[in-house]
Structures are given as structure tokens and as C-alpha cells.
Scaffold this active site. Sequence first.
Site, PDB file in Angstrom:
ATOM      1  N   ASP A   1       0.841  -1.190   0.000  1.00 57.89           N
ATOM      2  CA  ASP A   1       0.000   0.000   0.000  1.00 57.89           C
ATOM      3  C   ASP A   1       0.883   1.249   0.000  1.00 57.89           C
ATOM      4  OD1 ASP A   1      -2.290   1.521   0.035  1.00 57.89           O
ATOM      5  OD2 ASP A   1      -2.598   1.347   2.194  1.00 57.89           O
TER       6      ASP A   1
ATOM      7  N   TYR B   1       1.162   5.750  -0.584  1.00 62.40           N
ATOM      8  CA  TYR B   1       0.741   6.949   0.156  1.00 62.40           C
ATOM      9  C   TYR B   1       0.948   8.138  -0.780  1.00 62.40           C
ATOM     10  CZ  TYR B   1       0.719   9.652   4.639  1.00 62.40           C
ATOM     11  OH  TYR B   1       0.440  10.490   5.693  1.00 62.40           O
TER      12      TYR B   1
ATOM     13  N   HIS C   1      -3.658  14.160   0.824  1.00 62.49           N
ATOM     14  CA  HIS C   1      -3.882  13.254   1.964  1.00 62.49           C
ATOM     15  C   HIS C   1      -2.682  13.286   2.917  1.00 62.49           C
ATOM     16  CE1 HIS C   1      -5.056   9.665   4.215  1.00 62.49           C
ATOM     17  NE2 HIS C   1      -3.875   9.142   3.966  1.00 62.49           N
TER      18      HIS C   1
ATOM     19  N   ARG D   1       1.017  15.797  13.282  1.00 61.75           N
ATOM     20  CA  ARG D   1       2.240  16.489  13.684  1.00 61.75           C
ATOM     21  C   ARG D   1       2.047  17.989  13.570  1.00 61.75           C
ATOM     22  NH1 ARG D   1       3.660  12.339  10.377  1.00 61.75           N
ATOM     23  NH2 ARG D   1       3.875  13.722   8.590  1.00 61.75           N
TER      24      ARG D   1
ATOM     25  N   GLU E   1     -10.267   4.113   3.727  1.00 58.40           N
ATOM     26  CA  GLU E   1      -9.375   4.835   2.835  1.00 58.40           C
ATOM     27  C   GLU E   1      -9.765   4.454   1.410  1.00 58.40           C
ATOM     28  OE1 GLU E   1      -5.257   4.248   4.080  1.00 58.40           O
ATOM     29  OE2 GLU E   1      -5.512   5.839   5.587  1.00 58.40           O
TER      30      GLU E   1
ATOM     31  N   GLU F   1      -9.172   4.000  -2.241  1.00 58.08           N
ATOM     32  CA  GLU F   1      -7.935   3.811  -3.002  1.00 58.08           C
ATOM     33  C   GLU F   1      -8.218   3.075  -4.315  1.00 58.08           C
ATOM     34  OE1 GLU F   1      -4.494   2.546  -0.862  1.00 58.08           O
ATOM     35  OE2 GLU F   1      -5.263   3.240   1.082  1.00 58.08           O
TER      36      GLU F   1
ATOM     37  N   ASP G   1      -9.029   0.504   2.087  1.00 54.89           N
ATOM     38  CA  ASP G   1      -8.040   0.129   3.100  1.00 54.89           C
ATOM     39  C   ASP G   1      -8.607   0.522   4.474  1.00 54.89           C
ATOM     40  OD1 ASP G   1      -5.730  -0.347   4.583  1.00 54.89           O
ATOM     41  OD2 ASP G   1      -4.815   1.564   4.004  1.00 54.89           O
TER      42      ASP G   1
ATOM     43  N   ARG H   1      -7.848   3.888  13.477  1.00 52.95           N
ATOM     44  CA  ARG H   1      -6.944   5.019  13.700  1.00 52.95           C
ATOM     45  C   ARG H   1      -6.326   5.032  15.101  1.00 52.95           C
ATOM     46  NH1 ARG H   1      -5.726   6.102   8.636  1.00 52.95           N
ATOM     47  NH2 ARG H   1      -7.524   6.769   7.400  1.00 52.95           N
TER      48      ARG H   1
ATOM     49  N   GLN I   1      -3.666   2.299  15.087  1.00 49.20           N
ATOM     50  CA  GLN I   1      -2.588   2.780  14.200  1.00 49.20           C
ATOM     51  C   GLN I   1      -1.734   3.842  14.893  1.00 49.20           C
ATOM     52  OE1 GLN I   1      -4.160   4.675  10.675  1.00 49.20           O
ATOM     53  NE2 GLN I   1      -2.153   5.109   9.798  1.00 49.20           N
TER      54      GLN I   1
ATOM     55  N   TYR J   1       2.314   2.862  15.246  1.00 47.43           N
ATOM     56  CA  TYR J   1       2.980   3.028  13.939  1.00 47.43           C
ATOM     57  C   TYR J   1       4.409   3.559  14.023  1.00 47.43           C
ATOM     58  CZ  TYR J   1       2.661   8.142  13.180  1.00 47.43           C
ATOM     59  OH  TYR J   1       2.831   9.490  13.232  1.00 47.43           O
TER      60      TYR J   1
ATOM     61  N   LYS K   1      -4.196  -1.859  10.292  1.00 46.13           N
ATOM     62  CA  LYS K   1      -4.551  -1.973   8.875  1.00 46.13           C
ATOM     63  C   LYS K   1      -4.798  -3.412   8.435  1.00 46.13           C
ATOM     64  CE  LYS K   1      -3.358   2.303   7.362  1.00 46.13           C
ATOM     65  NZ  LYS K   1      -4.211   3.157   6.510  1.00 46.13           N
TER      66      LYS K   1
ATOM     67  N   THR L   1      -8.844  -5.671   4.020  1.00 42.70           N
ATOM     68  CA  THR L   1      -8.766  -4.734   2.896  1.00 42.70           C
ATOM     69  C   THR L   1      -9.753  -5.241   1.861  1.00 42.70           C
ATOM     70  OG1 THR L   1      -6.401  -4.406   3.309  1.00 42.70           O
ATOM     71  CG2 THR L   1      -7.236  -3.712   1.157  1.00 42.70           C
TER      72      THR L   1
ATOM     73  N   THR M   1      -4.576   6.485  -0.061  1.00 43.13           N
ATOM     74  CA  THR M   1      -5.831   7.222  -0.008  1.00 43.13           C
ATOM     75  C   THR M   1      -5.856   8.323  -1.064  1.00 43.13           C
ATOM     76  OG1 THR M   1      -5.834   6.889   2.358  1.00 43.13           O
ATOM     77  CG2 THR M   1      -7.353   8.535   1.500  1.00 43.13           C
TER      78      THR M   1
ATOM     79  N   GLU N   1      -9.827  12.726   7.620  1.00 39.93           N
ATOM     80  CA  GLU N   1      -9.657  14.029   6.972  1.00 39.93           C
ATOM     81  C   GLU N   1     -10.989  14.750   6.826  1.00 39.93           C
ATOM     82  OE1 GLU N   1      -6.969  13.940   3.314  1.00 39.93           O
ATOM     83  OE2 GLU N   1      -7.392  11.844   3.705  1.00 39.93           O
TER      84      GLU N   1
HETATM   85 CA    CA Z   1      -3.848   3.179   2.779  1.00 39.88          CA
END
Ligand code: CA
Length: 403
Positions: A118, A120, A125, A134, A191, A193, A225, A229, A232, A236, A245, A249, A338, A352
Site C-alpha cells: 500500500d 501513500y 492526503h 504532527r 481509505e 484507493e 483500506d 486510527r 494505528q 505506527y 490496517k 482490505t 488514499t 480528513e
Molecule cells: Ca492506505
Amino acid sequence: MTTWLDLPADSPYGIHNLPYGVFSAPDRPGRRRIGVRIGDFVLDAGAAARALGRPSVLLDADTLNPLMAAGRSTWTEVRAALTGWLSDEAHRPEISRCLVDLADAELHLPFEVADYVDFYASEHHATNLGRIFRPGSEPLTPNWKHLPIGYHGRAGTVVVSDTPIVRPHGQRKAPADALPSFGPTRRLDIEAEVGFVVGTPTALGTRVALADFREHVFGVCLLNDWSARDIQAWEYVPLGPFLGKSFATSVSPWVVPLDALEAARVTPPARDVEPLPYLDDRDGEPWGLDLAIEVSLNGQVISRPPFASMYWTAAQQLAHMTVNGASLRTGDLYASGTVSGPEPETRGALIELTWNGEQPVKLQDGATRTFLEDGDEVTLTATAPGPDGTRIGFGEVTGRIVP
Ligand code: CA
């Protein structure tokens, strides 16, 4: 090119599309067969080949893998044959007996998934998630515009559309919590995708150049996906996505051949960092694709992500995935990441769309959502431009959340 079937002129499943799937139907209960969608019918491809005296071991199979492994020249031949069978009036008597009503067909996972990766690749996104996770620092990591970022996912939990999604349990720790707790995820997300399905394998120690993309990629599907959250966020760092994750899927049951997408090709957004030569597609044939995706929650459209806005293309992702000499296997599946466009209503994940749960999505029945509740149903659909003003449909990928 027209078909002898009586289809509406604007059907997204006309003669220009012909996506592949695997189905079973009551005429031969439990028997999985390769099907090709035309309008609201499924052509039993193996039976059609036999009816015309051209039996094919590639079409008389219960997965697409043998056909996918056969390579580009065979894919072109098979597609030309299918197009002929469905457009030449002379074949109508035999072929029409091999059509099954879509409503009577049960659709299965169309190929055996080998490895799953997968990416990114949406700048919007990645920027949104950087701002959410962050705050106060640069939203994109320093490597983001130099290489397509990705991770290896769990191939064994790729499921076909309509498979129920069981809410995963795991360790959750909000920033304010002193210690993690264990239980069902409270922040289950989607997500939206696009998935790319590899046909032709490669040998260990070799690379796939940008220009060889179409020799290896058989087709395209839609992919959700599912993402927990809270699990994750706690797990992560430092090695990336894992149990948040890997629980499921979902993919659409139809694989649209790459050959059906020539009219959908577009130039990707301008790159403001010069790519290294193995990723530089500016003088070649870039593989941006103009898919218009729709995300529905309980029947209501909540987002319309534009795939044409993706910074990295599938050809660049394939080149990057193999640049270290990693081999490809037939059935490898890699996803775009995503898909989020620049506008708020084009974001491809709830985290988001709701800005980390601070701005709930309003539904028509008066309810609101930050993340998914048990019983919620999410559907992704997409169309792309086809030749001569036609549309190419991708079917749908749907999942319902169960406790
Ligand atoms: Ca993804």
C-alpha cells in the site's frame, strides 16, 4: 465498435470496458468461473470459448491468475477475442447462451493475492495527515517528494466486496491516556484507493523500468483500506502500519483491463522536486489516470476523490517497488494510497473529512459520524473516460461493519 447486446449507449459496462471477474451461478452451483461483465450480464468466458470451438485453459479457470501470468500479448489476444464474440452478430446464437444475469451471479475474489503493498501517493492526503498528527511541523516528511512511500500489507486479509468487516480489537492509547487499554477500535475509518493487479512476474534481482509498466500490470480495481486510527496511532512509530490496517482490505470484484483505460490517461500534477532518473516520467508516457471516485456512507455520497490529482503514478510505484531487485509475482496487488483532492469534499478518509473527529459529517437522516459505527455500510464506486465519449465503470466495493 458496438455490441449486439441491447445496452444503453451510456452504459459504463459497454464493449469498451469488459472487466474480468470470477463468479458462480445457480446453473452450476458452487462452480467458480471466469466472467466478463457486459451491461448487467456476466459472460461465462470459458463456456463461450468452448461454444465457439476454441476451448481455453486460461478462461476455464476458477481464478484470473493463469490468464494474468500469461502476459501482455495473451491479454491483448483474449481481449480481442472477447470483443469479437460480443460484437459480431454471427456469434450471437452461441454467445447469448453463455450470458448470466448479473443479479443471479455471486461474485468472488477474482484473483489469488500474492503480495500486497500500500502506497501513500496523494499529496493532499499526506499533507492533511501530517497537519493532524504532527501539528506545528512540516506536514510532508523530507522524503515524500523523492520517493513513493509505502508499506507491505497483509495479502491474506484482502477480501472481495460485500464481505462483512468485523470491528477489530487492539491496543488503544489516546495522547492524554497514561497507559494503553485493550478493546474494540473506537476510530474505525476508510481509505478510498485504487488497486493495481500484477500479471507478469519478474526474476529476483531485476527491476521494472517505468516504460515496462504495461507489460506487468494486468488491470485496475477499487480498494478500501479499512483503518483503525487509534490502534494505528499507538503502534505506527517506528515501523509503520501493522494491526491497525491488517485486519481487512476490501477490493471490487471486477478488474478493469489496463487496455480499457487508454482514454483515461492524463498527465499527473507538476512535480516540484526533480525525480531521480528511475522515477522520471516527464519525457515518457505518464500514467496519471482520470478516475472519478465516489464514497458513500449508508447510501449517501460523502466525498468525490479525483484520482487524477495523485502525485505519484502507478508506473512510478511499480518502478520504485522493484528498484532494489525485489521480484514480482502473479497476483501481487499494490494500492495507490488514499485518494484525496485539494477540496474538503474530495477527501478519501473520515479522519480528513471530519478533521480528526472535530467536524462530524452530517447524514440526511440527521445523524452525524466522526468514525464508523456498527451497521454502517461504505461503498466506493468510480468511472473513467472511455473511447469515443463512453464511460468505463469499475463496479463497486462495499463493506458493512459488524461488531
Ligand atoms: Ca492506505
